[in-house]
Design an enzyme around this catalytic site. Structure first.
Site, PDB file in Angstrom:
ATOM      1  N   SER A  44       0.750   8.325  -7.781  1.00  0.00           N
ATOM      2  CA  SER A  44       1.187   7.254  -6.885  1.00  0.00           C
ATOM      3  C   SER A  44       1.737   6.046  -7.641  1.00  0.00           C
ATOM      4  CB  SER A  44       0.029   6.809  -5.987  1.00  0.00           C
ATOM      5  OG  SER A  44      -0.342   7.839  -5.099  1.00  0.00           O
ATOM      6  N   GLY A 217       0.883   9.503  -2.433  1.00  0.00           N
ATOM      7  CA  GLY A 217       2.167   9.599  -3.131  1.00  0.00           C
ATOM      8  C   GLY A 217       2.754   8.228  -3.372  1.00  0.00           C
ATOM      9  N   CYS A 244      -3.676   7.832   2.265  1.00  0.00           N
ATOM     10  CA  CYS A 244      -2.726   6.901   1.636  1.00  0.00           C
ATOM     11  C   CYS A 244      -1.296   7.151   2.138  1.00  0.00           C
ATOM     12  CB  CYS A 244      -2.835   6.980   0.119  1.00  0.00           C
ATOM     13  SG  CYS A 244      -2.205   5.492  -0.710  1.00  0.00           S
ATOM     14  N   ASN A 286      -4.796   2.310  -3.878  1.00  0.00           N
ATOM     15  CA  ASN A 286      -3.544   2.203  -4.604  1.00  0.00           C
ATOM     16  C   ASN A 286      -2.390   2.351  -3.619  1.00  0.00           C
ATOM     17  OD1 ASN A 286      -1.353   2.289  -6.314  1.00  0.00           O
ATOM     18  ND2 ASN A 286      -1.717   4.380  -6.978  1.00  0.00           N
ATOM     19  N   HIS A 328      -8.728   5.728  -0.930  1.00  0.00           N
ATOM     20  CA  HIS A 328      -8.922   7.021  -1.584  1.00  0.00           C
ATOM     21  C   HIS A 328     -10.403   7.412  -1.607  1.00  0.00           C
ATOM     22  CE1 HIS A 328      -4.881   7.909  -3.287  1.00  0.00           C
ATOM     23  NE2 HIS A 328      -4.736   6.610  -3.077  1.00  0.00           N
ATOM     24  N   GLU A 330     -11.689  10.187  -2.384  1.00  0.00           N
ATOM     25  CA  GLU A 330     -11.977  11.150  -3.465  1.00  0.00           C
ATOM     26  C   GLU A 330     -12.092  10.509  -4.838  1.00  0.00           C
ATOM     27  OE1 GLU A 330      -8.068   9.984  -4.463  1.00  0.00           O
ATOM     28  OE2 GLU A 330      -8.931  10.378  -2.492  1.00  0.00           O
TER      29      GLU A 330
END
Length: 352
Positions: A44, A217, A244, A286, A328, A330
């Site tokens: 990303s 991404g 995201c 992010n 995120h 994960e």
């Protein structure tokens, strides 16, 4: 070798360079105290110059198993102190070796917090990292280089791949998927088929998946209408989970609009509130764009909000079997209490 970061507003920051290679990109900052290797290998960040606000970077070295992609896609790295004597039982080498192996421009011995204050004051900006010996004419020519817009095409898989052997078959649309996302799907009893970003909806649905996952991404979601137009064709056909960029493409596919944040959300310490339970989660983030929730259709329910700026961090659309989050769950640098979202996706597929 002496070098400098030059921002498009004219501000300059001096430091040392690992190599003489100059670079151009959007300058952003990340506030995480750990997780530099995951950050550097997150697709990303493609096309961006990453400034790490934490002053000591590289102190626990490298551990290649935690990398999120086969290589870093960022345009450059900026750090304050680049540790050359790491200490950790898993250490496989110094960070400088990793940076030079992948030929990424790196500026160090620089005041990264001053850069962060500049970005917070003026917003994210185009910038260049150049050797001190570069002429002003060459610097101007580098600045005139347009920033890449089709970043997803660069980071996405080029061929269909299969991983895992679990009970639930998940079709993954790869817009720059972090490897931890794929691992967590596999840990949750899924076998996954990973598709390139430009795969047609009918080809995805042809493998008869139990659910569809839309990955993270880079870049502006509005730059890839070919992606969200295909997502639009899959809505309502199978349960869909987006993270995201996946949330942003779902938002656009539903008729919503995206807007750019002044300096984005990037780090592993961002508080997000689950508006349905009142619980606050510390999250890894992010992204530079968000979906304007006022543009989403009736039937969409907001599930999560940022406590920094109250922006949209998650929504569900029960009628269409959609769930998504902007952060995120994960991410490894930080707590694992957000992994429940993968369980909710499993439940949604079971109810299909």
């Amino acid at each position: 070798m002496k070098g400098r970061l030059i921002l498009e507003n004219g501000q300059q920051f001096c430091g040392d360079m690992l190599t003489a290679a100059a670079t151009v990109g959007e300058v952003v900052f990340n506030t995480g105290m750990t997780g530099y290797q995951e950050t550097f290998t997150d697709p990303s960040y493609a096309g961006q110059i990453i400034t790490l606000t934490y002053p000591l970077i590289g102190n626990y070295g490298l551990f290649h198993e935690i990398e999120q992609a086969d290589r870093p896609y960022a345009a450059g790295f900026i750090v304050s102190e680049l540790c050359d004597a790491p200490s950790n039982w898993q250490n496989e080498g110094p960070l400088a070796t990793f940076i030079m192996t992948h030929h990424i421009t790196c500026l160090y011995h620089v005041d990264t917090r001053a850069i962060t204050r500049a970005i917070r004051s003026h917003g994210v900006m185009k910038g260049v990292i150049v050797p001190d010996t570069m002429t002003e004419e060459a610097v101007k020519e580098l600045f005139d280089t347009p920033l890449e817009t089709q970043l997803i095409a660069r980071v996405s898989t080029k061929q269909v791949k299969q991983r895992g052997n679990g009970q639930y078959h998940v079709a993954v649309m790869d817009y720059g998927a972090k490897d931890n996302i794929l691992r967590d799907l596999i840990r949750n009893d899924c076998r996954i088929t990973v598709f390139p970003h430009d795969t047609k909806a009918e080809d995805v649905l042809a493998v008869r998946p139990d659910g569809i996952f839309l990955s993270n991404g880079p870049g502006d979601p509005a730059d890839v209408p070919q992606c969200y137009e295909e997502v639009k064709k899959m809505i309502g056909k199978k349960p869909i989970f987006g993270i995201c960029m996946g949330l942003q493409l779902l938002g656009l596919a539903l008729g919503g609009q995206a807007k750019k944040l002044a300096f984005g959300h990037r780090g592993s310490n961002h508080p997000v509130k689950d508006v349905q339970t009142g619980r606050v989660y510390i999250t890894s983030q992010n992204h530079g764009y968000v979906i304007d929730e006022t543009t989403l259709p009736e039937g969409v329910t907001v599930t999560h909000r940022s406590l920094h700026d109250n922006t949209l961090e998650g929504f569900v659309y029960p009628e269409k079997r959609i769930m998504c989050v902007q952060y995120h769950p994960e991410a490894s640098p930080g707590p694992t209490d957000n992994l429940y979202l993968f369980g909710q996706f499993i439940q949604m597929m079971e109810g299909n």
